[in-house]
Enzyme design. Structure first.
Site, PDB file in Angstrom:
ATOM      1  N   TYR A 101      69.096 -54.041 -17.076  1.00 35.25           N
ATOM      2  CA  TYR A 101      67.786 -53.429 -17.323  1.00 35.25           C
ATOM      3  C   TYR A 101      68.003 -52.078 -17.999  1.00 35.25           C
ATOM      4  O   TYR A 101      68.837 -51.282 -17.571  1.00 35.25           O
ATOM      5  CB  TYR A 101      67.025 -53.217 -16.011  1.00 35.25           C
ATOM      6  CG  TYR A 101      65.732 -52.458 -16.189  1.00 35.25           C
ATOM      7  CD1 TYR A 101      64.526 -53.128 -16.323  1.00 35.25           C
ATOM      8  CD2 TYR A 101      65.727 -51.058 -16.261  1.00 35.25           C
ATOM      9  CE1 TYR A 101      63.340 -52.434 -16.524  1.00 35.25           C
ATOM     10  CE2 TYR A 101      64.548 -50.360 -16.464  1.00 35.25           C
ATOM     11  CZ  TYR A 101      63.359 -51.052 -16.589  1.00 35.25           C
ATOM     12  OH  TYR A 101      62.191 -50.365 -16.800  1.00 35.25           O
ATOM     13  N   GLU A 190      61.118 -50.729 -23.072  1.00 39.30           N
ATOM     14  CA  GLU A 190      61.886 -51.357 -21.993  1.00 39.30           C
ATOM     15  C   GLU A 190      62.523 -52.640 -22.521  1.00 39.30           C
ATOM     16  O   GLU A 190      61.869 -53.430 -23.186  1.00 39.30           O
ATOM     17  CB  GLU A 190      60.947 -51.685 -20.831  1.00 39.30           C
ATOM     18  CG  GLU A 190      61.594 -52.410 -19.666  1.00 39.30           C
ATOM     19  CD  GLU A 190      60.563 -52.831 -18.615  1.00 39.30           C
ATOM     20  OE1 GLU A 190      60.241 -51.994 -17.748  1.00 39.30           O
ATOM     21  OE2 GLU A 190      60.084 -53.971 -18.660  1.00 39.30           O
TER      22      GLU A 190
END
Lengths: 378, 288
Positions: A101, A190
């Site tokens: 992530y 993101e």
């Protein structure tokens, strides 16, 4: 403004952040054509402006042409949290070795640009934060200094990435994401997951990009990725007319000057047992045209039984609002009862205008809200 | 005393020749604000509302002492205007403009850290010390001199609260609208620190809303260090998650950013929260 995955990846391509090979389809036939001409497996991904599409069945693998029809049809029929699937992205299937992530965020608490990373790629970061907070690394970056090598070193340490070649690719992606944030006025970029695939290549498998609404005017080719798809048709009309509008589920339509007062009005309706139909801020210097547009938008909602005005004149002048109501009454044939609270700048002039139309006003917000709620009860 | 602003504060207006800038220059002057000059690039030498206009702040500073600047410049030029005020080392900068990009505000905020510069806004109604001076766009007539400090994230909701305070006999020491954007110059906690040291302020009213964690940070501070009664109101109990409610900063992105969570946290820490804005005077009466 939120971007679709494919739009975000379009920006990644512009910044040379590697992504899987993929193509867009806007209907079933197009999708099947693309799949026929692709090397299998491929992944079909619903394009919606909300998270959780994997769980909702919006992301599926196609291993053979036999499966394609069923997969594509099932995804195009989906409604994910109120968003109908109108587009899909079809990407090459990849052999994934590791999922990471990685995001950059305009952090309103620390007042820095914050890099967030975790080895638990693919999971929602909120879930990781709850269940395994030690897996998350946050690095605050001073926007005046920008990203430095030691920031990136701490990321490698946290993720246990020691391979030189991987480090090189990783550094490149991090720097480019940071550049995107600053150049494109992003609130968030993101990548979840960022994947390491066979052959030690790193790719952005997904994208989530949110552009600062205040920044869009500064982006040169903003029109290329403008979309209002997470707004209802009424919300779009409102936006184009300079009004802030959010649809809710009640039956008391609200027209208020100022966002805070508009929220307090909704809350007070609920407090006295009613249900607000919307949030609507007519804004500061309100010309009569804005009032007319506001009424037009509100009465499109067939649930609305009463329209409540709550105006506290400051820069907004009560007589401007009253003239707007007057004009609206003349041209719109309004059948709904109007409850009007009017006080502040040029209150007397406003009240006089409305009285000449036979419309009652009050200076008390509570009285007006109670009256609107009581009209629903009748 | 009051905080940040009094009748002697020397104020300049950036964007004085614009529609809003000139109108509010007149209103501020009429209220008693000591406006010493205005700035609009390219309009130097003109006079607006009896106030001399300069091309740059530097030029203006050769002629006048300056304590504060208020910025009415449109979004497109606002960032440079803010930097100009910051570089000129003006101690109080009030940004009325709505639409300043967040990442520019982020840079500006990091730049002024430790520099003894206070920024209010952007996207705010400004501040007022009743009977002395106002900087911004608040309607002066609803305010009354007194001992209640008010800090608010909203404009008209502030007027609503002040109106009921004034009607109930509670005058105000200073009222500040901090602005509706995600990154703002002064947060609740920064201004509470000023009110703490102000003898004239006996109690503070906080008007918060959904989004961010400024209310929670203020709550912690009040619990630990603040020495005066505080009464709060939080708008947006009926706001849906993920939707921006007008203000750029008024959006719920996590469970702790809802009105309910903020109210609960305040109450848990013994700070009374009014259900309706008009209940604030009654609660103050019981608190003082």
């Amino acid at each position: 403004m939120k971007l679709y995955e494919f739009q975000g990846k379009g920006l990644f391509a512009r910044y040379h952040i590697p992504t899987p090979k993929g193509k867009m389809a806007e209907n079933v036939n197009q999708a099947l054509d693309i799949i026929k001409n692709s090397k299998l497996p491929v992944v079909v991904k619903a394009q919606v402006l909300t998270g959780g599409r994997g769980k909702a069945g919006g992301v599926k693998l196609v291993r053979s042409l036999d499966e394609a029809n069923e997969v594509v049809n099932s995804i195009f029929g989906l409604d994910i949290k109120g968003y109908k699937v109108k587009k899909v992205l079809i990407e090459e299937g990849l052999e994934i070795k590791k999922e990471i992530y990685l995001s950059f965020l305009m952090n309103r608490n620390s007042e820095k640009i914050t890099l967030i990373t975790s080895g638990e790629g693919g999971m929602e970061i909120e879930t990781v934060a709850k269940e395994k907070p030690e897996a998350i690394l946050k690095v605050d970056i001073d926007p005046l200094l920008g990203i430095k090598s030691y920031h990136i070193t701490s990321v490698f340490d946290h993720l246990h990435i020691s391979d030189r070649e991987l480090q090189k690719q990783f550094t490149d992606i991090i720097k480019k994401m940071y550049k995107m944030v600053t150049e494109l006025y992003l609130n968030l970029v993101e990548i979840n997951p960022l994947v390491i695939i066979k052959g030690n290549r790193i790719l952005a498998l997904d994208s989530k990009v949110i552009i600062d609404d205040n920044g869009v005017g500064f982006i040169k080719d903003f029109d290329a990725f403008k979309n209002y798809d997470d707004l209802t048709p009424e919300e779009i009309t409102a936006k184009e007319n300079g009004l802030s509008f959010v649809k809710l589920n009640g039956n008391i339509g609200c027209i208020v000057n100022g966002a805070g007062l508009a929220m307090a009005t909704m809350d007070m309706i609920k407090h006295f047992g009613g249900e607000p139909a919307n949030f609507l801020d007519v804004g500061g210097s309100s010309n009569p045209e804005k009032v007319i547009n506001a009424i037009k938008i509100i009465r499109k909602d067939k649930n609305v039984k009463v329209i409540l005005f709550n105006i506290f004149g400051g820069i907004t002048r009560c007589d401007d609002i009253a003239n707007g109501i007057k004009k609206a009454v003349e041209i719109l044939d309004i059948k709904l009862p109007l409850v009007i609270r009017l006080t502040g700048t040029n209150e007397k002039e406003g009240v006089d205008i409305l009285r000449s139309l036979g419309l009652e006003t009050t200076t008390s917000m509570q009285k007006a809200v109670k009256k609107a709620v009581s009209l629903i009860g009748e | 005393m009051a905080i940040l602003l009094n009748k002697n504060t020397r104020v300049i207006v950036q964007g004085i020749t614009g529609r809003d800038g000139s109108f509010h220059t007149r209103m501020m002057k009429a209220y008693g604000t000591n406006i010493v000059g205005g700035v609009t690039p390219g309009k130097g030498g003109e006079t607006i509302e009896g106030i001399k206009v300069y091309n740059t702040i530097n030029e203006l500073k050769n002629k006048h002492e300056v304590d504060a600047s208020v910025i009415f410049v449109p979004p497109k030029f606002s960032v440079d205007a803010i930097w100009e005020a910051v570089e000129a080392n003006i101690k109080l900068i009030v940004i009325i403009t709505e639409g300043v990009p967040v990442n520019d505000m982020l840079k500006i905020k990091n730049y002024i850290k430790g520099k003894n510069i206070t920024i209010i806004g952007p996207n705010c109604p400004g501040l007022i010390t009743p009977n002395e001076a106002k900087i911004g766009i608040m309607p002066g007539n609803i305010f009354k001199k007194g001992n209640i400090g008010v800090i608010s994230r909203s404009g008209t909701l502030t007027y609503e609260v002040v109106y009921s305070l004034t009607n109930a006999g509670y005058g105000q020491s200073t009222v500040i609208g901090v602005g509706g954007d995600p990154i703002i110059g002064s947060r609740f906690i920064d201004l509470l620190q000023h009110f703490k040291n102000d003898d004239e302020t006996e109690a503070v009213v906080l008007i918060g809303e959904i989004g961010g964690s400024d209310e929670a940070i203020a709550t912690e501070y009040i619990k630990k260090e603040f020495n005066k009664p505080v009464v709060a109101f939080i708008a947006g109990k009926t706001a849906p998650k993920g939707k921006r409610m007008g203000h750029a900063g008024a959006i719920v992105s996590g469970a702790e950013e809802t009105a309910q969570a903020k109210i609960e946290f305040l109450r848990k820490n013994k700070i009374p929260v009014a259900e309706l804005p008009q209940e604030i005077p009654e609660i103050l009466k019981n608190t003082l």
